[in-house]
Motif scaffolding. Structure first.
Motif, PDB file in Angstrom:
ATOM      1  N   GLY A  32      -3.757  -7.082 -19.361  1.00  0.00           N
ATOM      2  CA  GLY A  32      -2.512  -7.186 -19.318  1.00  0.00           C
ATOM      3  C   GLY A  32      -1.696  -7.977 -19.770  1.00  0.00           C
ATOM      4  N   GLY A  33      -0.233  -7.622 -19.022  1.00  0.00           N
ATOM      5  CA  GLY A  33       1.232  -8.432 -18.919  1.00  0.00           C
ATOM      6  C   GLY A  33       1.372  -9.124 -20.468  1.00  0.00           C
ATOM      7  N   VAL A  34       1.439 -10.078 -20.754  1.00  0.00           N
ATOM      8  CA  VAL A  34       2.018 -10.234 -22.255  1.00  0.00           C
ATOM      9  C   VAL A  34       0.855 -10.698 -23.226  1.00  0.00           C
ATOM     10  CG1 VAL A  34       1.889 -13.012 -21.449  1.00  0.00           C
ATOM     11  CG2 VAL A  34       3.251 -12.655 -23.451  1.00  0.00           C
ATOM     12  N   ASP A  35      -0.553 -11.276 -22.333  1.00  0.00           N
ATOM     13  CA  ASP A  35      -1.941 -11.159 -24.122  1.00  0.00           C
ATOM     14  C   ASP A  35      -1.864  -8.842 -24.748  1.00  0.00           C
ATOM     15  OD1 ASP A  35      -3.787 -11.508 -25.089  1.00  0.00           O
ATOM     16  OD2 ASP A  35      -4.771 -11.495 -22.125  1.00  0.00           O
ATOM     17  N   ALA A  47      -0.492 -16.396 -22.762  1.00  0.00           N
ATOM     18  CA  ALA A  47      -1.765 -16.490 -21.764  1.00  0.00           C
ATOM     19  C   ALA A  47      -2.985 -15.719 -21.434  1.00  0.00           C
ATOM     20  CB  ALA A  47      -0.441 -15.743 -20.609  1.00  0.00           C
ATOM     21  N   ASN A  90      -7.064 -14.339 -21.116  1.00  0.00           N
ATOM     22  CA  ASN A  90      -7.898 -14.515 -20.209  1.00  0.00           C
ATOM     23  C   ASN A  90      -9.389 -15.444 -20.708  1.00  0.00           C
ATOM     24  OD1 ASN A  90     -10.523 -12.890 -20.459  1.00  0.00           O
ATOM     25  ND2 ASN A  90      -8.207 -11.517 -19.573  1.00  0.00           N
ATOM     26  N   PHE A 146      10.893 -13.523 -19.563  1.00  0.00           N
ATOM     27  CA  PHE A 146      10.898 -12.338 -19.966  1.00  0.00           C
ATOM     28  C   PHE A 146      11.199 -11.408 -17.958  1.00  0.00           C
ATOM     29  CE2 PHE A 146       8.097  -8.237 -19.636  1.00  0.00           C
ATOM     30  CZ  PHE A 146       8.551  -7.928 -21.251  1.00  0.00           C
ATOM     31  N   ASP A 147      11.295 -11.972 -17.333  1.00  0.00           N
ATOM     32  CA  ASP A 147      11.548 -11.526 -15.813  1.00  0.00           C
ATOM     33  C   ASP A 147      13.078 -12.967 -15.390  1.00  0.00           C
ATOM     34  OD1 ASP A 147       9.834 -13.503 -14.111  1.00  0.00           O
ATOM     35  OD2 ASP A 147       8.749 -12.291 -14.863  1.00  0.00           O
ATOM     36  N   ALA A 183       5.957 -17.685 -19.555  1.00  0.00           N
ATOM     37  CA  ALA A 183       5.207 -18.470 -18.249  1.00  0.00           C
ATOM     38  C   ALA A 183       4.145 -18.099 -18.060  1.00  0.00           C
ATOM     39  CB  ALA A 183       6.493 -18.115 -16.991  1.00  0.00           C
ATOM     40  N   SER A 232       0.170 -17.976 -16.139  1.00  0.00           N
ATOM     41  CA  SER A 232      -0.150 -18.406 -15.599  1.00  0.00           C
ATOM     42  C   SER A 232       0.865 -17.326 -14.242  1.00  0.00           C
ATOM     43  CB  SER A 232      -0.808 -19.202 -14.514  1.00  0.00           C
ATOM     44  OG  SER A 232      -1.502 -19.758 -15.245  1.00  0.00           O
ATOM     45  N   CYS A 233       2.434 -17.132 -14.439  1.00  0.00           N
ATOM     46  CA  CYS A 233       3.505 -16.957 -13.118  1.00  0.00           C
ATOM     47  C   CYS A 233       3.055 -15.421 -13.426  1.00  0.00           C
ATOM     48  CB  CYS A 233       4.753 -17.304 -13.840  1.00  0.00           C
ATOM     49  SG  CYS A 233       5.265 -18.795 -13.508  1.00  0.00           S
ATOM     50  N   GLY A 234       2.315 -14.138 -13.673  1.00  0.00           N
ATOM     51  CA  GLY A 234       2.410 -12.748 -13.544  1.00  0.00           C
ATOM     52  C   GLY A 234       1.536 -12.518 -12.684  1.00  0.00           C
ATOM     53  N   ILE A 235       0.206 -12.711 -13.407  1.00  0.00           N
ATOM     54  CA  ILE A 235      -0.276 -11.442 -12.377  1.00  0.00           C
ATOM     55  C   ILE A 235      -2.318 -12.692 -12.470  1.00  0.00           C
ATOM     56  CG2 ILE A 235      -2.973 -10.712 -12.912  1.00  0.00           C
ATOM     57  CD1 ILE A 235      -1.824  -8.917 -15.412  1.00  0.00           C
ATOM     58  N   TYR A 236      -1.578 -13.927 -12.588  1.00  0.00           N
ATOM     59  CA  TYR A 236      -2.189 -15.235 -11.827  1.00  0.00           C
ATOM     60  C   TYR A 236      -1.045 -15.869 -10.756  1.00  0.00           C
ATOM     61  CZ  TYR A 236      -6.019 -15.433 -15.471  1.00  0.00           C
ATOM     62  OH  TYR A 236      -6.893 -14.668 -16.285  1.00  0.00           O
ATOM     63  N   ASP A 292      11.468 -10.910 -24.823  1.00  0.00           N
ATOM     64  CA  ASP A 292      10.328 -10.486 -25.187  1.00  0.00           C
ATOM     65  C   ASP A 292       9.956 -12.129 -26.124  1.00  0.00           C
ATOM     66  OD1 ASP A 292       7.437  -9.170 -26.443  1.00  0.00           O
ATOM     67  OD2 ASP A 292       9.146  -7.549 -26.837  1.00  0.00           O
ATOM     68  N   ILE A 293       8.523 -12.526 -25.824  1.00  0.00           N
ATOM     69  CA  ILE A 293       7.953 -12.897 -27.122  1.00  0.00           C
ATOM     70  C   ILE A 293       7.291 -12.936 -28.404  1.00  0.00           C
ATOM     71  CG2 ILE A 293       5.538 -13.481 -26.014  1.00  0.00           C
ATOM     72  CD1 ILE A 293       6.070 -16.795 -25.589  1.00  0.00           C
TER      73      ILE A 293
HETATM   74  N1  AR6 Z   1       7.629 -11.814 -23.261  1.00  0.00           N
HETATM   75  C1  AR6 Z   1       7.595 -13.229 -22.566  1.00  0.00           C
HETATM   76  N2  AR6 Z   1       6.709 -12.991 -21.244  1.00  0.00           N
HETATM   77  C2  AR6 Z   1       5.901 -12.221 -21.068  1.00  0.00           C
HETATM   78  C3  AR6 Z   1       5.936 -10.881 -21.770  1.00  0.00           C
HETATM   79  C4  AR6 Z   1       6.973 -10.694 -23.181  1.00  0.00           C
HETATM   80  N3  AR6 Z   1       6.147  -9.347 -23.877  1.00  0.00           N
HETATM   81  N4  AR6 Z   1       5.243  -9.842 -20.987  1.00  0.00           N
HETATM   82  C5  AR6 Z   1       5.071 -10.363 -19.624  1.00  0.00           C
HETATM   83  N5  AR6 Z   1       5.520 -11.790 -19.484  1.00  0.00           N
HETATM   84  P1  AR6 Z   1       1.026 -13.085 -17.321  1.00  0.00           P
HETATM   85  P2  AR6 Z   1      -0.837 -14.787 -16.334  1.00  0.00           P
HETATM   86  C6  AR6 Z   1       5.930 -12.871 -18.765  1.00  0.00           C
HETATM   87  O1  AR6 Z   1       0.399 -11.562 -16.101  1.00  0.00           O
HETATM   88  O2  AR6 Z   1      -0.622 -15.028 -15.202  1.00  0.00           O
HETATM   89  C7  AR6 Z   1      -3.333 -10.853 -18.877  1.00  0.00           C
HETATM   90  O3  AR6 Z   1      -4.096  -9.437 -18.277  1.00  0.00           O
HETATM   91  C8  AR6 Z   1       5.665 -12.081 -17.243  1.00  0.00           C
HETATM   92  O4  AR6 Z   1       7.092 -11.491 -17.072  1.00  0.00           O
HETATM   93  O5  AR6 Z   1       1.422 -11.377 -18.391  1.00  0.00           O
HETATM   94  O6  AR6 Z   1      -1.156 -15.734 -16.918  1.00  0.00           O
HETATM   95  C9  AR6 Z   1      -4.244 -12.222 -19.423  1.00  0.00           C
HETATM   96  O7  AR6 Z   1      -5.579 -11.227 -20.024  1.00  0.00           O
HETATM   97  C10 AR6 Z   1       5.285 -13.103 -16.667  1.00  0.00           C
HETATM   98  O8  AR6 Z   1       6.159 -14.345 -16.251  1.00  0.00           O
HETATM   99  O9  AR6 Z   1      -0.084 -13.642 -17.740  1.00  0.00           O
HETATM  100  C11 AR6 Z   1      -5.120 -12.545 -17.990  1.00  0.00           C
HETATM  101  O10 AR6 Z   1      -6.157 -11.786 -17.466  1.00  0.00           O
HETATM  102  C12 AR6 Z   1       4.765 -14.610 -17.709  1.00  0.00           C
HETATM  103  O11 AR6 Z   1       4.253 -13.884 -19.350  1.00  0.00           O
HETATM  104  C13 AR6 Z   1      -3.764 -12.449 -16.854  1.00  0.00           C
HETATM  105  O12 AR6 Z   1      -3.379 -11.471 -17.573  1.00  0.00           O
HETATM  106  C14 AR6 Z   1       2.884 -13.925 -17.305  1.00  0.00           C
HETATM  107  O13 AR6 Z   1       2.175 -13.106 -16.765  1.00  0.00           O
HETATM  108  C15 AR6 Z   1      -2.605 -13.869 -17.074  1.00  0.00           C
HETATM  109  O14 AR6 Z   1      -2.233 -13.617 -16.510  1.00  0.00           O
END
Ligand code: AR6
Length: 175
Positions: free
Chosen positions: A35-38, A26, A28, A158-159, A119, A121-125, A14-15
């Motif tokens: 959501g996600g890491v943000d 990461a 918006n 994270f995954d 990573a 863009s590797c999640g929601i994006y 967890d970062i």
């Molecule tokens: N520590 C490290 N990595 C993480 C953590 C954590 N605590 N939580 C998630 N990840 P994402 P994106 C990983 O979706 O694709 C937000 O809503 C996750 O498993 O967080 O750039 C923003 O506001 C994945 O591998 O970011 C934007 O709207 C990586 O972080 C949008 O999501 C990125 O996943 C950005 O989407």
């Protein structure tokens, strides 16, 4: 080349728990959380973070802005906006490369020596993970070759999919 590769570490976890000079978010383009890491970073840093983010006027895709780390162990947060994956022909690779360049540039300008990336863009994006890790490693090695002020770059996974992709990409880079 090997001395540059030695500055890169792939870690699982967890970062928000890392005590580095800067962690990358990461985000918006609003920079106001999501959501996600943000979401995880905003929760861990506390509500003062969004107050500073409101003053930044957002951030364009491929660019980056810096704030303090507040309640995090990290001193700073570098917020960048990755591209949404739309098939790869809408400039996504260049924009993702630009995220890594912009974050590393900001780190150097602020005299930061250790930086941790999620990573982007590797999640929601939805960016294809292996392609994204290749861009992250290529851009980072290019950057480290030209400037020696950064001591350590962490790629935080994270995954499992991201973790495996980084290991493969690093193996290829070391070959
Ligand atoms: N520590 C490290 N990595 C993480 C953590 C954590 N605590 N939580 C998630 N990840 P994402 P994106 C990983 O979706 O694709 C937000 O809503 C996750 O498993 O967080 O750039 C923003 O506001 C994945 O591998 O970011 C934007 O709207 C990586 O972080 C949008 O999501 C990125 O996943 C950005 O989407």
């Amino acid at each position: 080349m090997l001395d540059l590769i030695a500055k890169i570490k792939v870690v699982k976890g967890d970062i928000t728990t890392l005590a580095v000079d800067a962690i990358v978010n990461a985000a918006n383009s609003s920079l106001l959380g999501g959501g996600g890491v943000d979401g995880a970073i905003h929760r861990a840093a506390g509500s003062e973070l969004v107050h500073e983010c409101r003053l930044l006027g957002g951030c364009k895709t491929g660019q980056a802005k810096i704030t303090k780390g507040y309640k995090l162990f990290a001193k700073h947060i570098i917020h960048t906006v990755g591209p949404v994956w739309r098939g790869g022909k809408r400039g996504e690779p260049e924009l993702l490369a630009s995220c890594y360049q912009s974050c590393l540039n900001l780190a150097v300008r602020n005299n930061l020596r250790t930086i941790a990336f999620p990573a982007i863009s590797c999640g929601i994006y939805d960016y294809p993970v292996r392609d994204a890790t290749k861009i992250a490693v290529t851009e980072t090695l290019k950057f480290l070759r030209d400037r020696d002020s950064i001591d350590e770059v962490l790629f935080v996974c994270f995954d499992t999919e991201v973790h495996e992709a980084y290991h493969e990409t690093m193996r290829d880079a070391s070959a």
